[in-house]
Scaffold this active site. Structure first.
Site, PDB file in Angstrom:
ATOM      1  N   THR A  75      -1.481  10.006 -13.272  1.00  0.00           N
ATOM      2  CA  THR A  75      -2.174  10.702 -12.177  1.00  0.00           C
ATOM      3  C   THR A  75      -3.262   9.790 -11.632  1.00  0.00           C
ATOM      4  O   THR A  75      -3.761   8.898 -12.327  1.00  0.00           O
ATOM      5  CB  THR A  75      -2.831  12.018 -12.662  1.00  0.00           C
ATOM      6  OG1 THR A  75      -3.801  11.677 -13.649  1.00  0.00           O
ATOM      7  CG2 THR A  75      -1.807  12.983 -13.246  1.00  0.00           C
ATOM      8  N   PHE A  76      -3.645  10.051 -10.400  1.00  0.00           N
ATOM      9  CA  PHE A  76      -4.668   9.222  -9.745  1.00  0.00           C
ATOM     10  C   PHE A  76      -5.963   9.231 -10.564  1.00  0.00           C
ATOM     11  O   PHE A  76      -6.529   8.177 -10.856  1.00  0.00           O
ATOM     12  CB  PHE A  76      -4.904   9.758  -8.327  1.00  0.00           C
ATOM     13  CG  PHE A  76      -5.862   8.947  -7.519  1.00  0.00           C
ATOM     14  CD1 PHE A  76      -5.495   7.714  -6.994  1.00  0.00           C
ATOM     15  CD2 PHE A  76      -7.151   9.412  -7.261  1.00  0.00           C
ATOM     16  CE1 PHE A  76      -6.376   6.962  -6.235  1.00  0.00           C
ATOM     17  CE2 PHE A  76      -8.033   8.667  -6.505  1.00  0.00           C
ATOM     18  CZ  PHE A  76      -7.646   7.442  -5.986  1.00  0.00           C
ATOM     19  N   ARG A 127      -8.428   3.997  -4.093  1.00  0.00           N
ATOM     20  CA  ARG A 127      -9.395   4.421  -3.082  1.00  0.00           C
ATOM     21  C   ARG A 127      -9.409   5.942  -2.935  1.00  0.00           C
ATOM     22  O   ARG A 127     -10.302   6.609  -3.410  1.00  0.00           O
ATOM     23  CB  ARG A 127      -9.026   3.710  -1.757  1.00  0.00           C
ATOM     24  CG  ARG A 127     -10.091   3.676  -0.695  1.00  0.00           C
ATOM     25  CD  ARG A 127      -9.514   3.036   0.566  1.00  0.00           C
ATOM     26  NE  ARG A 127      -8.328   3.741   1.025  1.00  0.00           N
ATOM     27  CZ  ARG A 127      -8.322   4.772   1.864  1.00  0.00           C
ATOM     28  NH1 ARG A 127      -9.445   5.203   2.383  1.00  0.00           N
ATOM     29  NH2 ARG A 127      -7.188   5.378   2.214  1.00  0.00           N
ATOM     30  N   LYS A 167       0.793  -1.242   0.000  1.00  0.00           N
ATOM     31  CA  LYS A 167       0.000   0.000   0.000  1.00  0.00           C
ATOM     32  C   LYS A 167       0.823   1.289   0.000  1.00  0.00           C
ATOM     33  O   LYS A 167       0.382   2.328   0.506  1.00  0.00           O
ATOM     34  CB  LYS A 167      -0.997   0.038   1.180  1.00  0.00           C
ATOM     35  CG  LYS A 167      -1.803  -1.210   1.388  1.00  0.00           C
ATOM     36  CD  LYS A 167      -2.303  -1.890   0.150  1.00  0.00           C
ATOM     37  CE  LYS A 167      -3.372  -1.175  -0.615  1.00  0.00           C
ATOM     38  NZ  LYS A 167      -3.757  -1.969  -1.823  1.00  0.00           N
ATOM     39  N   SER A 168       2.009   1.204  -0.600  1.00  0.00           N
ATOM     40  CA  SER A 168       2.897   2.373  -0.590  1.00  0.00           C
ATOM     41  C   SER A 168       3.035   3.037  -1.957  1.00  0.00           C
ATOM     42  O   SER A 168       3.812   3.976  -2.109  1.00  0.00           O
ATOM     43  CB  SER A 168       4.287   1.951  -0.096  1.00  0.00           C
ATOM     44  OG  SER A 168       4.186   1.424   1.205  1.00  0.00           O
ATOM     45  N   GLY A 169       2.305   2.515  -2.957  1.00  0.00           N
ATOM     46  CA  GLY A 169       2.403   3.120  -4.285  1.00  0.00           C
ATOM     47  C   GLY A 169       2.966   2.173  -5.333  1.00  0.00           C
ATOM     48  O   GLY A 169       3.510   2.619  -6.351  1.00  0.00           O
ATOM     49  N   SER A 218      -4.825   2.530   4.340  1.00  0.00           N
ATOM     50  CA  SER A 218      -5.005   1.943   3.014  1.00  0.00           C
ATOM     51  C   SER A 218      -5.034   0.411   3.113  1.00  0.00           C
ATOM     52  O   SER A 218      -5.856  -0.255   2.464  1.00  0.00           O
ATOM     53  CB  SER A 218      -3.857   2.401   2.105  1.00  0.00           C
ATOM     54  OG  SER A 218      -3.966   1.839   0.829  1.00  0.00           O
ATOM     55  N   HIS A 272       7.277  -7.184  -2.379  1.00  0.00           N
ATOM     56  CA  HIS A 272       7.023  -6.664  -1.024  1.00  0.00           C
ATOM     57  C   HIS A 272       7.975  -7.336  -0.035  1.00  0.00           C
ATOM     58  O   HIS A 272       7.872  -7.110   1.171  1.00  0.00           O
ATOM     59  CB  HIS A 272       5.600  -6.991  -0.578  1.00  0.00           C
ATOM     60  CG  HIS A 272       4.510  -6.230  -1.273  1.00  0.00           C
ATOM     61  ND1 HIS A 272       4.604  -4.911  -1.623  1.00  0.00           N
ATOM     62  CD2 HIS A 272       3.258  -6.614  -1.641  1.00  0.00           C
ATOM     63  CE1 HIS A 272       3.470  -4.521  -2.193  1.00  0.00           C
ATOM     64  NE2 HIS A 272       2.648  -5.538  -2.214  1.00  0.00           N
ATOM     65  N   TYR A 293       6.046   8.251  -1.752  1.00  0.00           N
ATOM     66  CA  TYR A 293       4.683   8.468  -2.269  1.00  0.00           C
ATOM     67  C   TYR A 293       4.348   9.957  -2.164  1.00  0.00           C
ATOM     68  O   TYR A 293       3.769  10.546  -3.083  1.00  0.00           O
ATOM     69  CB  TYR A 293       3.737   7.628  -1.405  1.00  0.00           C
ATOM     70  CG  TYR A 293       2.279   7.714  -1.725  1.00  0.00           C
ATOM     71  CD1 TYR A 293       1.672   6.744  -2.522  1.00  0.00           C
ATOM     72  CD2 TYR A 293       1.484   8.734  -1.203  1.00  0.00           C
ATOM     73  CE1 TYR A 293       0.312   6.798  -2.790  1.00  0.00           C
ATOM     74  CE2 TYR A 293       0.125   8.801  -1.474  1.00  0.00           C
ATOM     75  CZ  TYR A 293      -0.453   7.843  -2.269  1.00  0.00           C
ATOM     76  OH  TYR A 293      -1.801   7.905  -2.529  1.00  0.00           O
ATOM     77  N   ASN A 315      -6.509   9.864 -13.717  1.00  0.00           N
ATOM     78  CA  ASN A 315      -6.442   9.177 -15.007  1.00  0.00           C
ATOM     79  C   ASN A 315      -6.240   7.676 -14.851  1.00  0.00           C
ATOM     80  O   ASN A 315      -6.815   6.891 -15.602  1.00  0.00           O
ATOM     81  CB  ASN A 315      -5.353   9.791 -15.895  1.00  0.00           C
ATOM     82  CG  ASN A 315      -5.831  11.108 -16.480  1.00  0.00           C
ATOM     83  OD1 ASN A 315      -7.033  11.359 -16.568  1.00  0.00           O
ATOM     84  ND2 ASN A 315      -4.895  11.963 -16.863  1.00  0.00           N
TER      85      ASN A 315
HETATM   86  S1  PPS Z   1      -0.495  -2.993  -3.179  1.00  0.00           S
HETATM   87  O1  PPS Z   1      -1.742  -3.783  -2.900  1.00  0.00           O
HETATM   88  O2  PPS Z   1       0.489  -3.167  -2.119  1.00  0.00           O
HETATM   89  O3  PPS Z   1       0.042  -3.282  -4.501  1.00  0.00           O
HETATM   90  O4  PPS Z   1      -0.991  -1.469  -3.143  1.00  0.00           O
HETATM   91  P1  PPS Z   1      -0.158  -0.233  -3.677  1.00  0.00           P
HETATM   92  O5  PPS Z   1      -0.302  -0.150  -5.145  1.00  0.00           O
HETATM   93  O6  PPS Z   1       1.220  -0.259  -3.131  1.00  0.00           O
HETATM   94  O7  PPS Z   1      -0.892   0.995  -2.988  1.00  0.00           O
HETATM   95  C1  PPS Z   1      -2.226   1.357  -3.264  1.00  0.00           C
HETATM   96  C2  PPS Z   1      -2.407   2.784  -2.789  1.00  0.00           C
HETATM   97  O8  PPS Z   1      -1.771   3.685  -3.724  1.00  0.00           O
HETATM   98  C3  PPS Z   1      -2.757   4.604  -4.184  1.00  0.00           C
HETATM   99  N1  PPS Z   1      -2.436   5.030  -5.559  1.00  0.00           N
HETATM  100  C4  PPS Z   1      -2.220   6.313  -5.905  1.00  0.00           C
HETATM  101  N2  PPS Z   1      -2.200   7.444  -5.171  1.00  0.00           N
HETATM  102  C5  PPS Z   1      -1.974   8.612  -5.823  1.00  0.00           C
HETATM  103  N3  PPS Z   1      -1.764   8.690  -7.149  1.00  0.00           N
HETATM  104  C6  PPS Z   1      -1.776   7.584  -7.936  1.00  0.00           C
HETATM  105  N4  PPS Z   1      -1.589   7.707  -9.240  1.00  0.00           N
HETATM  106  C7  PPS Z   1      -2.005   6.321  -7.295  1.00  0.00           C
HETATM  107  N5  PPS Z   1      -2.076   5.039  -7.732  1.00  0.00           N
HETATM  108  C8  PPS Z   1      -2.343   4.276  -6.658  1.00  0.00           C
HETATM  109  C9  PPS Z   1      -4.059   3.831  -4.078  1.00  0.00           C
HETATM  110  O9  PPS Z   1      -5.181   4.671  -4.172  1.00  0.00           O
HETATM  111  C10 PPS Z   1      -3.863   3.195  -2.696  1.00  0.00           C
HETATM  112  O10 PPS Z   1      -3.917   4.155  -1.632  1.00  0.00           O
HETATM  113  P2  PPS Z   1      -5.246   4.573  -0.839  1.00  0.00           P
HETATM  114  O11 PPS Z   1      -4.788   5.443   0.295  1.00  0.00           O
HETATM  115  O12 PPS Z   1      -5.897   3.303  -0.364  1.00  0.00           O
HETATM  116  O13 PPS Z   1      -6.098   5.342  -1.812  1.00  0.00           O
END
Ligand code: PPS
Length: 300
Positions: free
Chosen positions: A229-230, A258, A51-53, A139, A109, A194, A232
């Protein structure tokens, strides 16, 4: 989705060499064999605590590879970002890595000790994406509700305690970041957060492109940013896991993409939980030479 699928999914955690894996999703023997993989100079590993990006960095790398041309991935509509840049530790994925053509791009991970030591001899490249752990916790809590390979949390309070004890897949957030960071200078590693990516995605993409020695025009780089971007990514099924089968993700219980922001923990932590988290954070991260961004307003 057939709800019975979710019930039959095995989400037991298995402790393996001090690290929690997921029964059925990971095979401890296979995970051990990752250590002996030959590494090529052109290999790239995205390393994250859950959940770190991860999906975000996968998207940026895919878009850099495609020089900003979204059709390169949208025409592969049966493949998600995780198919195109797979997890090395997932059952069956290690074998495919061995014979894959260069450049091999993978995510993991896993903690540092499971990865091939060649990475610490500056072979291959590592991109470590870190996120402030309060937002990671929130998250991850929601992801546990959606992901059928993970146990549905009894409550937020219960999950909060489990996260602090490291009783989740990925184990302790603190150990993960500290061990990887402590080997940073031995590797070709880009350490990026992130929060930096939220603050200035264009600069982050430029740094990543430079680190990977990519040669893109300004227009191509701008397109990489645009498709990462989030808002898109949410519209791109592969980049939002919307086409991942229902037996893996219960889409009706929440979206993988999310909130995508900094500071959502403030909507979830009680004052007491925040104090307790800060206490643990200060103790664990005392010597860590890095300041985290905890709120979107911290930029202003
Ligand atoms: S996982 O399951 O470990 O692979 O999840 P991971 O991809 O590491 O993390 C998912 C969170 O990243 C957010 N996310 C983004 N945030 C901002 N911009 C962009 N482009 C973006 N892409 C993914 C995603 O919404 C999850 O965070 P939360 O806080 O739950 O929204």
């Amino acid at each position: 989705m057939d709800l019975n699928d979710a019930k039959t999914h095995d989400h037991k955690l298995v402790a393996h060499k001090g690290f929690y894996l997921i029964n059925g999703t990971h095979d401890p023997d296979d995970v051990d064999r990752i250590y002996n993989l030959d590494i090529r100079d052109s290999d790239v590993f995205i390393v994250t605590y859950p959940k770190s990006g991860t999906i975000w960095m996968q998207q940026i790398l895919l878009m850099l590879e495609a020089k900003g041309d979204l059709t390169a991935i949208s025409k592969l509509n049966n493949y998600s970002n995780a198919d195109l840049i797979p997890w090395i530790e997932l059952n069956g994925n290690r074998q495919a890595f061995i014979s894959a053509p260069s450049p091999r791009q993978r995510v993991t991970h896993l903690q540092y000790q499971f990865l091939p030591p060649a990475l610490s001899q500056k072979k291959g490249k590592v991109i470590y994406v870190a996120r402030n752990p309060k937002d990671v916790l929130v998250s991850y809590y929601y992801f546990h509700k959606v992901a059928n390979m993970l146990e549905t949390p009894k409550s937020f309070d219960d999950f909060f305690e489990k996260f602090l004890r490291g009783e989740v897949f990925g184990s302790s957030w603190f150990e993960h970041i500290k061990t990887w960071y402590s080997h940073k200078d031995e590797m070709n590693m880009l350490f990026i957060t992130y929060e930096e990516m939220i603050q200035d995605l264009q600069s982050a993409v430029e740094r990543i492109s430079l680190f990977l020695s990519k040669e893109l025009t300004n227009e191509q780089l701008t397109n990489v940013v645009k498709h990462s971007t989030f808002s898109n990514m949410k519209k791109i099924p592969q980049a939002s896991y919307e086409q991942v089968p229902g037996d893996l993700l219960s889409h009706h219980l929440g979206r993988f993409m999310r909130k995508g922001t900094i500071g959502d923990w403030k909507n979830h932590f009680t004052v007491a939980q925040n104090e307790r988290f800060d206490e643990v954070f200060l103790r664990e991260m005392e010597d860590f030479p890095f300041l985290f961004i905890w709120d979107i307003n911290d930029f202003k």
